[in-house]
Design a protein around this motif. Structure first.
Motif, PDB file in Angstrom:
ATOM      1  N   ARG A 187       0.394  -0.841  -0.165  1.00  0.00           N
ATOM      2  CA  ARG A 187      -0.133   0.382   0.033  1.00  0.00           C
ATOM      3  C   ARG A 187       0.925   1.060   0.060  1.00  0.00           C
ATOM      4  N   ASP A 188       0.659   2.226  -1.507  1.00  0.00           N
ATOM      5  CA  ASP A 188       1.531   3.786  -1.066  1.00  0.00           C
ATOM      6  C   ASP A 188       2.738   3.171  -1.102  1.00  0.00           C
ATOM      7  N   LEU A 189       3.489   2.551  -1.523  1.00  0.00           N
ATOM      8  CA  LEU A 189       4.562   2.171  -0.900  1.00  0.00           C
ATOM      9  C   LEU A 189       5.373   3.281  -1.662  1.00  0.00           C
ATOM     10  N   GLN A 190       6.716   3.674  -0.759  1.00  0.00           N
ATOM     11  CA  GLN A 190       7.753   4.828  -1.716  1.00  0.00           C
ATOM     12  C   GLN A 190       8.929   4.515  -1.176  1.00  0.00           C
ATOM     13  N   ILE A 191       9.619   4.567  -1.948  1.00  0.00           N
ATOM     14  CA  ILE A 191      11.012   4.372  -1.667  1.00  0.00           C
ATOM     15  C   ILE A 191      11.929   5.173  -2.083  1.00  0.00           C
ATOM     16  N   GLY A 192      13.228   5.683  -1.503  1.00  0.00           N
ATOM     17  CA  GLY A 192      13.850   6.917  -2.043  1.00  0.00           C
ATOM     18  C   GLY A 192      15.177   6.591  -1.112  1.00  0.00           C
ATOM     19  N   ILE A 193      15.900   7.544  -1.916  1.00  0.00           N
ATOM     20  CA  ILE A 193      17.344   7.611  -1.608  1.00  0.00           C
ATOM     21  C   ILE A 193      17.519   8.499  -0.186  1.00  0.00           C
ATOM     22  N   GLY A 194      17.329   8.445   0.711  1.00  0.00           N
ATOM     23  CA  GLY A 194      17.254   9.362   2.369  1.00  0.00           C
ATOM     24  C   GLY A 194      15.866  10.251   1.933  1.00  0.00           C
ATOM     25  N   ASN A 195      15.374  10.891   2.652  1.00  0.00           N
ATOM     26  CA  ASN A 195      13.917  11.500   1.730  1.00  0.00           C
ATOM     27  C   ASN A 195      13.950  12.510   0.888  1.00  0.00           C
ATOM     28  N   LYS A 196      14.706  12.621   0.127  1.00  0.00           N
ATOM     29  CA  LYS A 196      15.337  13.271  -1.259  1.00  0.00           C
ATOM     30  C   LYS A 196      14.251  12.986  -1.756  1.00  0.00           C
ATOM     31  N   LEU A 197      15.061  11.743  -2.963  1.00  0.00           N
ATOM     32  CA  LEU A 197      15.195  11.530  -3.694  1.00  0.00           C
ATOM     33  C   LEU A 197      14.269  10.402  -3.930  1.00  0.00           C
ATOM     34  N   LYS A 198      13.327  10.636  -4.517  1.00  0.00           N
ATOM     35  CA  LYS A 198      12.336   9.667  -4.582  1.00  0.00           C
ATOM     36  C   LYS A 198      12.201   8.535  -5.846  1.00  0.00           C
ATOM     37  N   ILE A 199      12.221   7.251  -5.827  1.00  0.00           N
ATOM     38  CA  ILE A 199      12.386   6.382  -6.737  1.00  0.00           C
ATOM     39  C   ILE A 199      10.545   5.818  -6.751  1.00  0.00           C
ATOM     40  N   VAL A 200       9.799   5.462  -5.696  1.00  0.00           N
ATOM     41  CA  VAL A 200       9.320   4.780  -5.853  1.00  0.00           C
ATOM     42  C   VAL A 200       8.312   5.699  -5.641  1.00  0.00           C
ATOM     43  N   HIS A 201       6.699   6.134  -5.928  1.00  0.00           N
ATOM     44  CA  HIS A 201       6.556   7.069  -5.746  1.00  0.00           C
ATOM     45  C   HIS A 201       4.724   6.567  -5.388  1.00  0.00           C
ATOM     46  N   GLY A 202       4.774   5.643  -4.189  1.00  0.00           N
ATOM     47  CA  GLY A 202       2.719   4.977  -3.385  1.00  0.00           C
ATOM     48  C   GLY A 202       2.498   4.409  -4.472  1.00  0.00           C
ATOM     49  N   VAL A 203       3.007   3.117  -5.081  1.00  0.00           N
ATOM     50  CA  VAL A 203       2.619   1.725  -5.696  1.00  0.00           C
ATOM     51  C   VAL A 203       2.168   1.408  -4.341  1.00  0.00           C
ATOM     52  N   SER A 204       0.237   1.164  -5.009  1.00  0.00           N
ATOM     53  CA  SER A 204      -0.245  -0.415  -4.134  1.00  0.00           C
ATOM     54  C   SER A 204      -0.685  -1.497  -4.988  1.00  0.00           C
TER      55      SER A 204
END
Lengths: 305, 311, 273
Positions: free
Chosen positions: A13-30
Motif C-alpha cells: 500500500r502506497d509504497l514509497q522508496i527513496g534515497i534518504g528523504n530527498k530522491l524518490k524512486i517509487v512514489h506510492g505503489v499499491s
C-alpha cells in the motif's frame, strides 16, 4: 463479489522508496497478490519494478530505503518486523530468483550444498539429510542426473541450468510467494521458455503465488493472471492480463504495447525502425495513476490484512 | 594434480636461467675485481704474479661465456661455486643461514596475517566507521614506515629500556629473539594485507551471490563465515604469497640490524667484501624462495578454487 | 570526503619536504658537514640545537634539511627513469606484440622475481656507493609494475579500434604510440610513479643505512640512522628524527598516490563509497 476472495499473500500500500528523504524512486505503489496467483509487474528498466521486489524481501541496499507506505505479508507488517524475523521469512515463506544466474551462485561451493543450506537454515536438518533433499529439489526442476550435478560447481553449468538451480533453491522450502526478477532475461532465447514453464508448473502445483517482474510483455502475457504497469516509479495501470492486452487504458500502456516489435509489421523494402516510447507517449501522460484503478478487494487506499 | 605441479616446476626454469644470466653478467662487468679489492684493502697481494695466480685459481682469466658455462654446469649439479673469501663451497656458507631466514620470514608473516587479515575484515564489515578509518590510517602508515627505523625503535624500547626481550642475535629454538625482528619485518605486509582484505571483503559483500545468500535467509554471521570468507581468501592468497616470497629479500636490513644470521645479512656481508660467488648464490636462493612460494600459492589455489583447471 | 583528505594531506606533506630541501641553504642554522664540534656532541633537543646533535656534534635539524635533498633527488629521479623504461617497454610490447612482447614479458617476470632491494644492492656492489650509483641502481630495478600496466592498457586501447583507425589514416607507429596511446595511460603511470617515489626513498635509506648508499659525511637520512644506531642509548633523538623524516616523506607520497588513484579511477571511487 469482492467478499469471497481469499486474503492476499502480499499487500502493498502506497509504497514509497527513496534515497534518504530527498530522491524518490517509487512514489506510492499499491497492489495485492492473492494465494496461488501470478502477478506481473511490467515496465521499462528504471521504472522501479526491481526495487519494489527487493523492498518486499528486505534486501534494499543502502542508501535506498522504504520511506513510506505499508507492506503486509501473511499477517506480518514488513515495515515493523524485526530484521531477524524478516530474515526467517526469507527463503522460507518468501523467495526470490534473480536476473543474473551467472553470478548469483557462490562460485566456490557445490550447488547441492547451496540448495541444502536452505534445509539446514529453515528446517534444522543436518547436512547429510539436507543434501539428499537437495538432490530431490534438483530432480524437481528437471535437472538431468541430479545426484551427479549436486556435486558440480556453478561454473560447470550452463546459464539455463544455473537458473534451474536458482529456482530449485527458491522453491526448496515451498514458500508462499516467489519473486522472480527478470528470471529469463539473461538466458538464451532457446532456454527461456523452459525455465518459465518450470516456474509456472511448480508454483501451480504448490499453490505458490508469484510476483513476476519483467520488461517483456510476451513473458507477462503467457504467465500472469493480472498485470500492473509501472512507469517512473508509479503503478499507472492494473488489469487482468487479457483485458490489458485487449483494452489498455493508460496512454503509457498503449505505448508499451505498440512499441513491441511484431513479426511482419515491417513493409518489405522499407527501412524498419523501432519506435521509441518517448515519441509515442506524451510526457504529461506519464507516471500518473489512472482513476479506474481498483484492486480485486475494492478501493485500494486503506490497508488490508 | 602431480602433472599440474610438474608443469609449474618446469615453468620456473627459464626464469631461474634468466636470473642467473643477469646476475652473472652484472658481476662480470665489475670494474674492481675481487683481487683488486684485496689489493685496495692493503693485503699483501702486491705483485702481479700473485694477482694472476689468484685470477687463475678462481678461473677469472677465462672468457665470460666459458665462465658462465662452467657456472651453469656446476649449478645443475648443485654446485654454487667456491667462496673467494673462505675458500669453502658457497653452498656450505649458505646452508646454515637458510633456516634462520625462513624462520624470520614465517614469523613475520604469521604476525602480518594474524593482525592484518582480521583488521581488514572488521574494517570492511563497517565501512566508513571510525574503526575502518583508523585501520586504513594504520595501514598507510605501515606501508610508509622504514622498517629498520621501526626495528631500531623497538629495540630501544623493549630491549634497551624495558629489557623484556633480547636486543639482537639468534639462538636456535629461541622465540624471544625472533619477536622484535619479526614485528619490524611484518609491519609492511600487515598493512598491505589489511588493505587487500578490506577491499576484497567490500568487493565480495557486493557480489550477487551474497545477495542470493541474504534472499535465502542466511544470517549475516553465517554469510560471512560460509560464503564471504572463502571467496576473500582466494583474493588475499595472492598478496600473501607475493609477500612471503618477497620477505626474504626485504629482510636484508632487518637481519643486519638485529645481527640475524640469515641469507640477507650474508648477502650484505659478501657485497661488502665483494665475494661474488656468495653474492650470486644468495641472490639465487632469494629468487628461488620467491618462485617456490608462488608455485605453492598456485597449487593452493587449485585446491581452493574449483574454477582453476588442474591436470 | 576521505578522498580529498588523502590528496590534500599527501600534497601538503610533499610540498613541505620539498620546500625544506629547496631552502635548506637558507633555513638550516648550521652547516651539515663542517659544523662538527665534539664538545657539543650528543646534546638533547632544545636550545640552540632544535633537534639535538649527533655523535660528532653536528646539528640534526640542519642535517635532516640537507638530507631531504638526497632523498627527494634519489626518489624522484630514479622513479622518472623507472617510469620511462616501464612505459616505453610496456607500450611497445603491447603495440608490436610478437617476439618483442614475449621478451618484455619474460623480462618483467624475472624482474618481479628478484626483490628490487636485492637487485639494487647487487648493482650498488658493482658500482660502489654514491648518488649516481643510487640513481642507476634504483632507476633500473623498479619498472615492472609500470611496464605491466602500460602493456595491458595498450592492449585494451588497441582492441578499441582507434589505433587501427589512426594506422589506416597513415600515421607512423611511433606517432600513434606517442599521440594516441601515451596520453591515455599517463594516469596510471603517474599513480604508480608517485607510489614508487616512496618505495625508492625507503630503498635509498635502507642502502645508506647498510653503508653502501650515500657516503658519509654527506648527510642522508639513511646514513644518519646508521650513525645513530651506535649511540641509541645515549642519544635516541639522533635516531628518532631522521626516521621520522623518512616516514613523513614516504607517507606524503603514498597518500598523494592513493589520492591520485581515487581521483583518476572512478571505479575505485564508487567502490569506496
Amino acid at each position: 463479489m469482492n467478499d469471497i476472495l481469499p486474503d492476499p499473500v502480499l499487500s502493498v500500500r502506497d509504497l514509497q522508496i527513496g534515497i534518504g528523504n530527498k530522491l524518490k524512486i517509487v512514489h506510492g505503489v499499491s497492489f495485492d497478490i492473492l494465494p496461488g496467483e501470478t502477478y506481473g509487474l511490467v515496465g521499462e528498466s528504471g521504472s522501479g519494478k526491481s526495487v519494489t521486489g527487493l523492498s518486499i524481501m528486505g534486501l534494499l541496499k543502502r542508501p535506498l530505503n522504504v520511506t513510506g507506505g505499508a507492506l503486509h505479508f501473511l499477517g506480518h507488517d514488513l515495515r515493523r518486523i524485526r530484521p531477524r524475523d524478516h530474515r526467517r521469512l526469507r527463503g522460507d515463506r518468501m523467495a526470490m530468483v534473480f536476473q543474473e544466474p551467472m553470478t548469483a551462485l557462490n562460485p566456490l561451493a557445490p550447488i547441492g550444498r547451496q540448495i541444502a543450506e536452505m534445509f539446514v537454515i529453515h528446517r534444522g536438518m543436518d547436512w547429510s539429510e539436507a543434501k539428499a533433499k537437495a538432490v530431490e529439489a534438483l530432480e524437481s526442476v528437471r535437472v538431468p542426473s541430479p545426484e551427479e550435478r549436486a556435486r558440480a560447481y556453478p561454473h560447470q553449468l550452463s546459464g539455463g541450468m544455473r537458473q534451474r538451480v536458482m529456482v530449485a533453491m527458491a522453491l526448496a522450502c515451498r514458500p508462499d510467494l516467489l519473486i522472480a526478477d527478470e528470471p529469463t532475461t539473461a538466458l538464451d532465447v532457446t532456454v527461456q521458455a523452459g525455465v518459465l514453464e518450470l516456474i509456472a508448473d511448480l508454483c501451480t502445483a504448490e499453490g505458490t503465488a508469484v510476483l513476476l517482474i519483467s520488461h517483456d510483455l510476451g513473458v507477462i502475457a503467457n504467465m500472469c493472471q493480472r498485470v500492473g504497469v509501472m512507469d517512473r516509479g508509479r503503478l499507472v495501470e492494473e488489469q487482468d492480463t487479457k483485458a490489458l492486452f485487449e483494452n489498455p487504458m493508460h496512454p503509457y500502456t498503449r505505448g508499451l504495447l505498440a512499441a513491441r516489435p511484431r513479426l511482419g509489421s515491417r513493409v518489405p523494402g522499407e527501412r524498419g525502425r523501432l519506435i521509441e516510447l518517448e515519441q509515442m507517449v506524451a510526457d504529461e501522460d506519464r507516471g500518473h495513476d489512472v482513476p479506474t484503478l481498483v484492486t480485486p478487494r475494492g478501493p485500494r487506499k486503506e490497508v488490508t490484512a | 594434480m602431480s602433472r599440474f605441479i610438474l608443469r609449474r616446476v618446469l615453468q620456473m626454469i627459464p626464469t631461474i636461467l634468466a636470473v642467473v644470466l643477469i646476475i652473472f653478467v652484472i658481476f662480470s662487468v665489475v670494474p674492481g675485481s675481487f683481487v683488486s679489492s684485496l689489493l685496495a684493502e692493503g693485503r699483501n697481494v702486491t705483485n702481479a704474479q700473485v694477482v694472476s695466480h689468484l685470477n687463475e685459481q678462481f678461473g677469472l682469466d677465462q672468457p665470460l661465456p666459458v665462465r658462465l658455462w662452467d657456472y651453469l654446469s656446476g649449478l645443475v649439479q648443485g654446485d654454487l661455486g667456491t667462496s673467494y673469501r673462505t675458500r669453502e663451497p658457497v653452498w656450505q656458507t649458505i646452508a646454515p643461514r637458510l633456516w634462520p631466514s625462513i624462520k624470520l620470514a614465517l614469523a613475520a608473516m604469521v604476525l602480518a596475517a594474524g593482525v592484518g587479515i582480521p583488521l581488514g575484515f572488521l574494517a570492511a564489515l563497517k565501512p566508513g566507521s571510525v574503526f575502518d578509518s583508523a585501520t586504513m590510517v594504520v595501514a598507510v602508515s605501515g606501508l610508509s614506515l622504514p622498517e629498520f627505523w621501526f626495528g631500531l625503535l623497538l629495540m630501544y624500547a623493549f630491549a634497551l629500556q624495558l629489557g623484556w626481550l633480547p636486543s639482537f642475535g639468534y639462538q636456535p629454538g629461541s622465540i624471544s629473539h625472533v619477536i622484535l625482528p619479526a614485528i619490524a619485518l611484518g609491519v609492511s605486509p600487515m598493512a598491505l594485507l589489511a588493505r587487500t582484505t578490506r577491499s576484497g571483503v567490500l568487493d565480495v559483500m557486493n557480489a550477487d551471490f551474497v545477495r542470493t545468500g541474504r534472499a535465502k535467509g542466511v544470517s549475516e554471521p553465517r554469510l560471512v563465515r560460509a560464503h564471504v570468507a572463502r571467496n576473500v581468501l582466494v583474493l588475499v592468497l595472492t598478496t600473501m604469497g607475493l609477500q612471503i616470497g618477497a620477505l626474504m629479500g626485504q629482510a636484508i636490513v632487518i637481519e643486519k640490524l638485529f645481527s640475524w644470521p640469515g641469507i640477507g645479512s650474508l648477502l650484505v656481508d659478501s657485497v661488502a667484501t665483494r665475494d661474488i660467488p656468495v653474492v650470486q648464490g644468495t641472490v639465487l636462493v632469494i629468487v628461488l624462495w620467491f618462485l617456490i612460494i608462488n608455485m605453492l600459492v598456485d597449487i593452493a589455489y587449485a585446491v581452493i578454487d574449483p574454477r582453476i583447471k588442474v591436470g | 570526503m576521505q578522498l580529498r583528505f588523502n590528496l590534500t594531506l599527501g600534497a601538503a606533506l610533499v610540498i613541505a619536504v620539498l620546500l625544506g630541501a629547496l631552502t635548506a641553504g637558507w633555513i638550516a642554522p648550521f652547516d651539515p658537514v663542517m659544523d662538527a664540534d665534539l664538545m657539543s656532541s650528543e646534546l638533547p633537543p632544545g636550545g640552540e640545537y632544535l633537534l639535538g646533535t649527533d655523535g660528532q656534534g653536528r646539528d640534526i635539524w640542519s642535517r635532516i634539511l640537507y638530507g631531504a635533498r638526497v632523498s627527494l633527488a634519489v626518489g624522484v629521479i630514479s622513479q622518472i627513469i623507472n617510469s620511462c623504461i616501464g612505459t616505453a617497454l610496456g607500450i611497445s610490447a603491447g603495440y608490436f606484440g610478437g617476439w618483442w612482447d614475449d621478451l618484455v614479458n619474460g623480462l618483467t617476470n624475472v624482474m618481479l622475481a628478484i626483490p628490487s632491494l636485492v637487485f639494487a644492492l647487487a648493482i650498488m656492489a658493482v658500482l660502489g656507493p654514491g648518488l649516481a650509483s643510487l640513481l642507476i641502481a634504483l632507476g633500473l630495478t623498479n619498472w615492472s609494475w609500470t611496464c605491466r600496466i602500460a602493456r595491458s592498457s595498450t592492449l585494451s586501447l588497441k582492441s578499441q579500434g582507434f589505433v587501427q583507425a589512426a594506422k589506416t589514416a597513415g600515421f607512423s607507429d611511433l606517432n600513434i604510440m606517442r599521440t594516441q596511446i601515451l596520453p591515455n595511460i599517463l594516469g596510471p603511470v603517474l599513480v604508480i610513479g608517485t607510489l614508487g617515489i616512496g618505495t625508492a626513498i625507503l630503498a635509498e635509506a635502507a642502502l645508506s643505512f647498510l653503508g653502501i648508499g650515500i657516503k658519509p659525511p654527506q648527510p642522508s637520512w639513511g646514513n644518519m640512522l646508521s650513525d645513530a644506531r651506535e649511540l641509541i642509548r645515549a642519544a635516541p633523538w639522533a635516531a628518532i628524527f631522521p626516521g621520522l623524516a623518512i616516514f613523513v616523506t614516504v607517507l606524503g607520497f603514498n597518500l598523494l598516490g592513493d589520492g591520485l588513484r581515487d581521483r583518476l579511477d572512478p571505479h575505485m571511487r564508487t567502490r569506496k563509497a
